[in-house]
Motif scaffolding. Structure first.
Motif, PDB file in Angstrom:
ATOM      1  N   ARG A  22      15.371 -45.830 -69.674  1.00 54.88           N
ATOM      2  CA  ARG A  22      15.805 -46.326 -68.360  1.00 54.88           C
ATOM      3  C   ARG A  22      16.954 -47.300 -68.550  1.00 54.88           C
ATOM      4  N   GLU A  28      16.862 -55.898 -62.704  1.00 51.33           N
ATOM      5  CA  GLU A  28      16.165 -54.724 -62.153  1.00 51.33           C
ATOM      6  C   GLU A  28      15.242 -54.111 -63.200  1.00 51.33           C
ATOM      7  N   TRP A  32      11.254 -53.536 -62.833  1.00 46.57           N
ATOM      8  CA  TRP A  32      10.691 -52.197 -63.012  1.00 46.57           C
ATOM      9  C   TRP A  32       9.546 -52.213 -64.023  1.00 46.57           C
ATOM     10  N   SER A  35       6.451 -54.096 -62.676  1.00 46.44           N
ATOM     11  CA  SER A  35       5.705 -53.408 -61.621  1.00 46.44           C
ATOM     12  C   SER A  35       4.907 -52.196 -62.119  1.00 46.44           C
ATOM     13  N   ASP A  36       5.119 -51.779 -63.363  1.00 48.97           N
ATOM     14  CA  ASP A  36       4.431 -50.592 -63.891  1.00 48.97           C
ATOM     15  C   ASP A  36       3.833 -50.932 -65.254  1.00 48.97           C
ATOM     16  N   GLN A  39       4.722 -49.046 -68.472  1.00 48.44           N
ATOM     17  CA  GLN A  39       5.985 -49.311 -69.154  1.00 48.44           C
ATOM     18  C   GLN A  39       5.872 -50.495 -70.111  1.00 48.44           C
TER      19      GLN A  39
END
Length: 106
Positions: A22, A28, A32, A35-36, A39
């Protein structure tokens, strides 16, 4: 430390079933990943884009001015400007001119 706008790439679980790559600005990318939870697992490699010179070659950043001020407090003007240039990468002539202005204000 790098600033949220600097581009970065997160490469996770390379050459495995759940490989993820990614590319986003750091702020950002952080959001990301936060929030996951998936990952946040496994082996990760982060590549951060290199430093870019500020717009306009004639600009002197705040850090260069701070270094110059610290050196001016301890060294002669010419030596302080030369060392500040070596430390910060800013052109010596620009720092010398700035040092002259700063000493004129004192």
């Amino acid at each position: 430390v790098f600033g949220g706008e600097r581009r970065a790439v997160l490469a996770r679980e390379l050459s495995k079933t759940f490989e993820t790559i990614r590319s986003l600005p750091l702020a950002e990318l952080h959001d990301w990943v936060a929030s996951d939870s998936n990952q946040q697992r496994g082996e990760c490699v982060v590549l951060v884009a290199g430093w870019q010179a500020p717009e306009g070659e004639e600009s002197i950043g705040a850090e260069a001015l701070r270094v110059l001020d610290l050196l001016l407090a301890e060294l002669p003007l010419k030596k302080a400007a030369a060392l500040a240039a070596e430390i910060t990468g800013v052109r010596k002539n620009l720092l010398y001119q700035q040092a002259l202005q700063r000493q004129g204000k004192s």
